[in-house]
Design a protein around this motif. Structure first.
Motif, PDB file in Angstrom:
ATOM      1  N   VAL A 237      18.756  51.818  80.229  1.00 14.49           N
ATOM      2  CA  VAL A 237      18.404  51.262  78.923  1.00 14.49           C
ATOM      3  C   VAL A 237      19.402  51.732  77.877  1.00 14.49           C
ATOM      4  O   VAL A 237      19.795  50.986  76.993  1.00 14.49           O
ATOM      5  CB  VAL A 237      16.966  51.691  78.532  1.00 14.49           C
ATOM      6  CG1 VAL A 237      16.617  51.215  77.148  1.00 14.49           C
ATOM      7  CG2 VAL A 237      15.974  51.185  79.557  1.00 14.49           C
ATOM      8  N   ASP A 238      19.837  52.981  77.996  1.00 15.13           N
ATOM      9  CA  ASP A 238      20.734  53.606  77.035  1.00 15.13           C
ATOM     10  C   ASP A 238      22.184  53.303  77.407  1.00 15.13           C
ATOM     11  O   ASP A 238      22.718  53.833  78.380  1.00 15.13           O
ATOM     12  CB  ASP A 238      20.489  55.118  77.018  1.00 15.13           C
ATOM     13  CG  ASP A 238      21.325  55.856  75.994  1.00 15.13           C
ATOM     14  OD1 ASP A 238      22.157  55.220  75.311  1.00 15.13           O
ATOM     15  OD2 ASP A 238      21.147  57.082  75.874  1.00 15.13           O
ATOM     16  N   ALA A 239      22.848  52.465  76.605  1.00 16.24           N
ATOM     17  CA  ALA A 239      24.228  52.078  76.890  1.00 16.24           C
ATOM     18  C   ALA A 239      25.226  53.196  76.607  1.00 16.24           C
ATOM     19  O   ALA A 239      26.386  53.096  76.989  1.00 16.24           O
ATOM     20  CB  ALA A 239      24.589  50.837  76.070  1.00 16.24           C
ATOM     21  N   SER A 240      24.785  54.274  75.966  1.00 16.82           N
ATOM     22  CA  SER A 240      25.713  55.362  75.637  1.00 16.82           C
ATOM     23  C   SER A 240      25.897  56.366  76.782  1.00 16.82           C
ATOM     24  O   SER A 240      26.690  57.297  76.657  1.00 16.82           O
ATOM     25  CB  SER A 240      25.230  56.099  74.381  1.00 16.82           C
ATOM     26  OG  SER A 240      24.058  56.842  74.668  1.00 16.82           O
ATOM     27  N   VAL A 241      25.191  56.181  77.877  1.00 14.44           N
ATOM     28  CA  VAL A 241      25.327  57.080  79.022  1.00 14.44           C
ATOM     29  C   VAL A 241      26.762  57.013  79.537  1.00 14.44           C
ATOM     30  O   VAL A 241      27.337  55.933  79.684  1.00 14.44           O
ATOM     31  CB  VAL A 241      24.346  56.686  80.150  1.00 14.44           C
ATOM     32  CG1 VAL A 241      24.592  57.517  81.396  1.00 14.44           C
ATOM     33  CG2 VAL A 241      22.912  56.828  79.669  1.00 14.44           C
ATOM     34  N   ASP A 242      27.355  58.177  79.778  1.00  9.88           N
ATOM     35  CA  ASP A 242      28.726  58.253  80.291  1.00  9.88           C
ATOM     36  C   ASP A 242      28.700  58.004  81.791  1.00  9.88           C
ATOM     37  O   ASP A 242      28.788  58.926  82.598  1.00  9.88           O
ATOM     38  CB  ASP A 242      29.322  59.626  79.956  1.00  9.88           C
ATOM     39  CG  ASP A 242      30.793  59.728  80.312  1.00  9.88           C
ATOM     40  OD1 ASP A 242      31.373  58.727  80.808  1.00  9.88           O
ATOM     41  OD2 ASP A 242      31.374  60.810  80.111  1.00  9.88           O
ATOM     42  N   LEU A 243      28.557  56.737  82.157  1.00 13.86           N
ATOM     43  CA  LEU A 243      28.457  56.334  83.561  1.00 13.86           C
ATOM     44  C   LEU A 243      29.823  55.858  84.026  1.00 13.86           C
ATOM     45  O   LEU A 243      30.440  54.990  83.405  1.00 13.86           O
ATOM     46  CB  LEU A 243      27.428  55.218  83.731  1.00 13.86           C
ATOM     47  CG  LEU A 243      27.164  54.763  85.160  1.00 13.86           C
ATOM     48  CD1 LEU A 243      26.473  55.875  85.949  1.00 13.86           C
ATOM     49  CD2 LEU A 243      26.325  53.512  85.177  1.00 13.86           C
ATOM     50  N   ARG A 244      30.283  56.441  85.109  1.00 19.39           N
ATOM     51  CA  ARG A 244      31.580  56.088  85.672  1.00 19.39           C
ATOM     52  C   ARG A 244      31.382  55.695  87.126  1.00 19.39           C
ATOM     53  O   ARG A 244      30.404  56.085  87.749  1.00 19.39           O
ATOM     54  CB  ARG A 244      32.534  57.269  85.575  1.00 19.39           C
ATOM     55  CG  ARG A 244      32.674  57.770  84.153  1.00 19.39           C
ATOM     56  CD  ARG A 244      33.485  59.019  84.070  1.00 19.39           C
ATOM     57  NE  ARG A 244      33.375  59.619  82.737  1.00 19.39           N
ATOM     58  CZ  ARG A 244      34.198  60.547  82.299  1.00 19.39           C
ATOM     59  NH1 ARG A 244      35.180  60.986  83.064  1.00 19.39           N
ATOM     60  NH2 ARG A 244      34.037  61.047  81.099  1.00 19.39           N
ATOM     61  N   ALA A 245      32.323  54.932  87.650  1.00 21.91           N
ATOM     62  CA  ALA A 245      32.215  54.475  89.036  1.00 21.91           C
ATOM     63  C   ALA A 245      33.497  54.772  89.794  1.00 21.91           C
ATOM     64  O   ALA A 245      34.596  54.643  89.255  1.00 21.91           O
ATOM     65  CB  ALA A 245      31.926  52.981  89.068  1.00 21.91           C
TER      66      ALA A 245
END
Length: 111
Positions: free
Chosen positions: A89-97
């Motif tokens: 839901v939170d687009a600010s999460v530092d998600l990397r792939a």
């Protein structure tokens, strides 16, 4: 007819390769441990998770809510990163792939 509500947590997660079942993560205490570990982490890795099941998406959301550390999805299937991002839901999460296998990751870091 009445339909039972979905479970709030997955009751049992077995770590791969734990043939003796010595490392079973079970119950509400495991979610508290997950949150505490995520809050203290400098980096969070999800290795080989597809995020096609609601339980893995819920664990990702729990981790994301507890940490500001980068969260890295390691899976050779690009759809895993898309599914993970879509579950947040939170687009600010530092998600990397990282579109690699965990074996390739460990080889690259010299593990």
């Amino acid at each position: 007819p009445g339909v039972a509500p979905p479970l709030a947590v997955r009751f049992r997660v077995l770590l791969y390769g734990d043939l003796g079942h010595a490392h079973v993560v079970d119950g509400a205490a495991s979610l508290e441990r997950l949150r505490a570990d995520a809050a203290a982490a400098d980096l969070v890795l999800f290795l080989g998770i597809s995020f096609e099941q609601s339980a893995s998406c819920e664990y990702l959301r729990e981790v994301a809510a507890a940490t500001r550390a980068p969260v890295v999805i390691v899976n050779p299937d690009d759809d895993a990163a898309f599914a993970a991002r879509s579950s947040l839901v939170d687009a600010s999460v530092d998600l990397r792939a990282l579109a690699e296998t965990s074996d390739a990751l460990f080889a690259a870091v010299g593990a």
